[in-house]
Design a protein around this motif. Structure first.
Motif, PDB file in Angstrom:
ATOM      1  N   PRO A   1      21.077 -37.976  13.400  1.00  0.00           N
ATOM      2  CA  PRO A   1      22.787 -37.221  13.411  1.00  0.00           C
ATOM      3  C   PRO A   1      23.322 -38.117  12.241  1.00  0.00           C
ATOM      4  O   PRO A   1      24.025 -37.971  11.843  1.00  0.00           O
ATOM      5  CB  PRO A   1      23.523 -37.060  15.040  1.00  0.00           C
ATOM      6  N   LYS A   2      22.988 -39.552  12.408  1.00  0.00           N
ATOM      7  CA  LYS A   2      23.460 -40.339  11.790  1.00  0.00           C
ATOM      8  C   LYS A   2      23.433 -39.421   9.852  1.00  0.00           C
ATOM      9  O   LYS A   2      23.688 -40.777   9.016  1.00  0.00           O
ATOM     10  CB  LYS A   2      23.263 -41.700  11.668  1.00  0.00           C
ATOM     11  N   ALA A   3      22.107 -39.340  10.276  1.00  0.00           N
ATOM     12  CA  ALA A   3      21.351 -39.435   9.223  1.00  0.00           C
ATOM     13  C   ALA A   3      21.202 -38.267   8.792  1.00  0.00           C
ATOM     14  O   ALA A   3      20.496 -37.098   7.785  1.00  0.00           O
ATOM     15  CB  ALA A   3      19.760 -39.384   9.123  1.00  0.00           C
ATOM     16  N   ARG A   4      22.197 -37.386   9.271  1.00  0.00           N
ATOM     17  CA  ARG A   4      22.270 -36.045   9.143  1.00  0.00           C
ATOM     18  C   ARG A   4      20.879 -34.364   9.288  1.00  0.00           C
ATOM     19  O   ARG A   4      20.786 -33.712   8.820  1.00  0.00           O
ATOM     20  CB  ARG A   4      22.689 -34.943   7.211  1.00  0.00           C
ATOM     21  N   ASN A   5      20.328 -35.246  10.641  1.00  0.00           N
ATOM     22  CA  ASN A   5      19.132 -34.438  11.026  1.00  0.00           C
ATOM     23  C   ASN A   5      18.485 -34.165   9.827  1.00  0.00           C
ATOM     24  O   ASN A   5      17.651 -33.457  10.116  1.00  0.00           O
ATOM     25  CB  ASN A   5      19.421 -33.334  11.804  1.00  0.00           C
ATOM     26  N   ALA A   6      18.390 -35.271   8.823  1.00  0.00           N
ATOM     27  CA  ALA A   6      17.058 -35.060   7.903  1.00  0.00           C
ATOM     28  C   ALA A   6      15.914 -35.029   8.182  1.00  0.00           C
ATOM     29  O   ALA A   6      15.775 -36.616   9.052  1.00  0.00           O
ATOM     30  CB  ALA A   6      17.786 -36.126   6.728  1.00  0.00           C
ATOM     31  N   ILE A   7      15.193 -34.605   7.401  1.00  0.00           N
ATOM     32  CA  ILE A   7      13.538 -35.211   8.159  1.00  0.00           C
ATOM     33  C   ILE A   7      13.012 -36.081   7.092  1.00  0.00           C
ATOM     34  O   ILE A   7      12.664 -36.205   6.073  1.00  0.00           O
ATOM     35  CB  ILE A   7      12.752 -33.554   7.368  1.00  0.00           C
ATOM     36  N   ASN A   8      12.204 -37.296   8.206  1.00  0.00           N
ATOM     37  CA  ASN A   8      11.221 -38.030   8.279  1.00  0.00           C
ATOM     38  C   ASN A   8       9.972 -38.244   8.182  1.00  0.00           C
ATOM     39  O   ASN A   8       9.706 -36.640   9.331  1.00  0.00           O
ATOM     40  CB  ASN A   8      11.828 -39.276   7.756  1.00  0.00           C
ATOM     41  N   SER A   9       9.712 -38.380   7.761  1.00  0.00           N
ATOM     42  CA  SER A   9       7.678 -38.402   8.536  1.00  0.00           C
ATOM     43  C   SER A   9       7.916 -38.136  10.089  1.00  0.00           C
ATOM     44  O   SER A   9       6.717 -37.907   9.913  1.00  0.00           O
ATOM     45  CB  SER A   9       6.583 -39.758   7.861  1.00  0.00           C
ATOM     46  N   GLU A  10       8.465 -39.612  10.542  1.00  0.00           N
ATOM     47  CA  GLU A  10       8.588 -39.351  11.987  1.00  0.00           C
ATOM     48  C   GLU A  10       9.182 -38.231  12.574  1.00  0.00           C
ATOM     49  O   GLU A  10       8.551 -37.508  13.216  1.00  0.00           O
ATOM     50  CB  GLU A  10       9.557 -40.786  12.289  1.00  0.00           C
ATOM     51  N   VAL A  11       9.620 -37.453  12.468  1.00  0.00           N
ATOM     52  CA  VAL A  11      10.371 -36.305  13.080  1.00  0.00           C
ATOM     53  C   VAL A  11       9.085 -35.496  12.492  1.00  0.00           C
ATOM     54  O   VAL A  11       8.999 -34.207  13.688  1.00  0.00           O
ATOM     55  CB  VAL A  11      11.976 -35.496  11.694  1.00  0.00           C
ATOM     56  N   ALA A  12       8.430 -34.597  11.371  1.00  0.00           N
ATOM     57  CA  ALA A  12       7.870 -34.184  10.981  1.00  0.00           C
ATOM     58  C   ALA A  12       6.538 -34.298  11.485  1.00  0.00           C
ATOM     59  O   ALA A  12       6.343 -32.851  12.108  1.00  0.00           O
ATOM     60  CB  ALA A  12       7.663 -34.164   9.462  1.00  0.00           C
ATOM     61  N   ASN A  13       5.920 -35.646  11.741  1.00  0.00           N
ATOM     62  CA  ASN A  13       5.071 -35.096  13.142  1.00  0.00           C
ATOM     63  C   ASN A  13       5.249 -35.292  14.096  1.00  0.00           C
ATOM     64  O   ASN A  13       4.273 -34.616  15.053  1.00  0.00           O
ATOM     65  CB  ASN A  13       4.045 -37.245  13.024  1.00  0.00           C
ATOM     66  N   LEU A  14       6.634 -35.215  14.782  1.00  0.00           N
ATOM     67  CA  LEU A  14       6.781 -34.705  16.032  1.00  0.00           C
ATOM     68  C   LEU A  14       6.962 -33.477  16.320  1.00  0.00           C
ATOM     69  O   LEU A  14       6.687 -33.400  17.745  1.00  0.00           O
ATOM     70  CB  LEU A  14       8.497 -36.167  16.492  1.00  0.00           C
ATOM     71  N   LEU A  15       8.222 -33.433  15.516  1.00  0.00           N
ATOM     72  CA  LEU A  15       7.698 -31.355  15.104  1.00  0.00           C
ATOM     73  C   LEU A  15       6.470 -30.730  15.423  1.00  0.00           C
ATOM     74  O   LEU A  15       6.529 -29.997  16.340  1.00  0.00           O
ATOM     75  CB  LEU A  15       8.860 -31.721  14.016  1.00  0.00           C
ATOM     76  N   GLU A  16       5.749 -31.534  14.918  1.00  0.00           N
ATOM     77  CA  GLU A  16       4.296 -30.578  14.883  1.00  0.00           C
ATOM     78  C   GLU A  16       3.607 -30.749  16.430  1.00  0.00           C
ATOM     79  O   GLU A  16       3.227 -30.106  16.578  1.00  0.00           O
ATOM     80  CB  GLU A  16       3.300 -31.213  13.825  1.00  0.00           C
ATOM     81  N   GLU A  17       4.060 -32.070  16.816  1.00  0.00           N
ATOM     82  CA  GLU A  17       3.359 -32.361  18.429  1.00  0.00           C
ATOM     83  C   GLU A  17       3.984 -31.650  19.228  1.00  0.00           C
ATOM     84  O   GLU A  17       3.157 -30.906  20.371  1.00  0.00           O
ATOM     85  CB  GLU A  17       3.683 -33.839  18.647  1.00  0.00           C
TER      86      GLU A  17
END
Length: 264
Positions: free
Chosen positions: A26-42
């Motif tokens: 939320p503090k980053a406006r739910n922006a996508i970084n590499s960690e989010v990308a890898n976790l969302l795929e998982e």
């Protein structure tokens, strides 16, 4: 199945047969970084493999931004490619192969890659204050994660092109009027409304839902002849499952069907 709430992507059981996935930055406006990308795929792979899940809801934490898209700090640092995964594309999601229906629950802004993530879902539920947009051209980028063609398929062509070229925003009410959004709800209630929709899906035969969804997703891409062939092949696959006879039998016996979820 529930994950720790301090993870940038949180997976939890919302109810029987329905899972909730939350982009939790939320503090980053739910922006996508590499960690989010890898976790969302998982997480996507986990939900696909879990026989107890029939429908998945995707949302963003904080209640004001679904997702602002790519983390521009990552882009500025030359790490744009890290926001993509080999199997899922941007955010590990927008081009991922999946059979189960996903519903985007959009509270607040769904912009740039955030809009593309919502467009990659099968259904969209939005709050009254939600807005959609592809402002990439204002930053020297393009909406390369499916937005340029998915938005044009979902809206009248001239409106979609206007939004793309002006970096404008589409309010939820107007998005609903043009068929981009399935339902509008009060602010803060998008997940609840998406859950209601998910429950209406989850009572149906899951194998039939997945087969139907797979064909419907391709309706813009294939000829009627090819789609008809796919429909016939899907029906043949369903005919050898227990659910194919359970539905009519339950109707004749005036009871709720008990889906086996075994087969295809």
């Amino acid at each position: 199945m529930d994950q720790e709430n301090d993870s940038p992507v949180v997976l939890r059981t919302l109810s029987e047969r329905v899972a909730l996935v939350t982009i939790n930055r939320p503090k980053a406006r739910n922006a996508i970084n590499s960690e989010v990308a890898n976790l969302l795929e998982e997480v996507l792979k986990k939900t696909e493999c879990n026989p107890e899940i029939d429908v998945v809801i995707l949302t963003g934490s904080g209640g004001t931004v679904f997702s602002a898209g790519a983390d521009l700090k990552e882009v500025a640092a030359g790490r744009f490619s890290s926001l993509f995964t080999e199997c899922g594309g941007f955010a590990g999601f927008v081009h991922a192969k999946r059979r189960k229906p996903w519903i985007a629950a959009v509270d607040g802004l769904a912009l740039a890659g955030g809009c593309e993530i919502a467009l990659a879902c099968d259904l969209i539920v939005a709050s009254e204050s939600a807005e959609f947009g592809l402002p990439e051209v204002s930053r020297g980028l393009i909406a390369s994660a499916g937005g340029l063609y998915r938005l044009t398929r979902s809206l009248p062509k001239v409106l979609a092109i206007e939004l793309i070229l002006t970096a404008g925003r589409l309010p939820a009410a107007r998005a609903m009027a043009f068929g981009l959004v399935n339902r509008i709800t009060e602010d803060g209630c998008a997940v609840d409304a998406a859950h209601d929709l998910a429950l209406q899906i989850s009572v149906n035969a899951p194998l039939a839902v997945r087969e139907s969804l797979g064909i419907a997703r391709l309706s813009y891409d294939l000829s009627e002849e090819a789609l008809q062939k796919m429909s016939e092949e899907s029906q043949e696959r369903l005919m050898v499952t227990k659910d194919f006879t359970e539905g009519p039998k339950a109707f004749a016996e005036k009871r709720n069907p008990e889906w086996s979820r075994v087969g295809i």
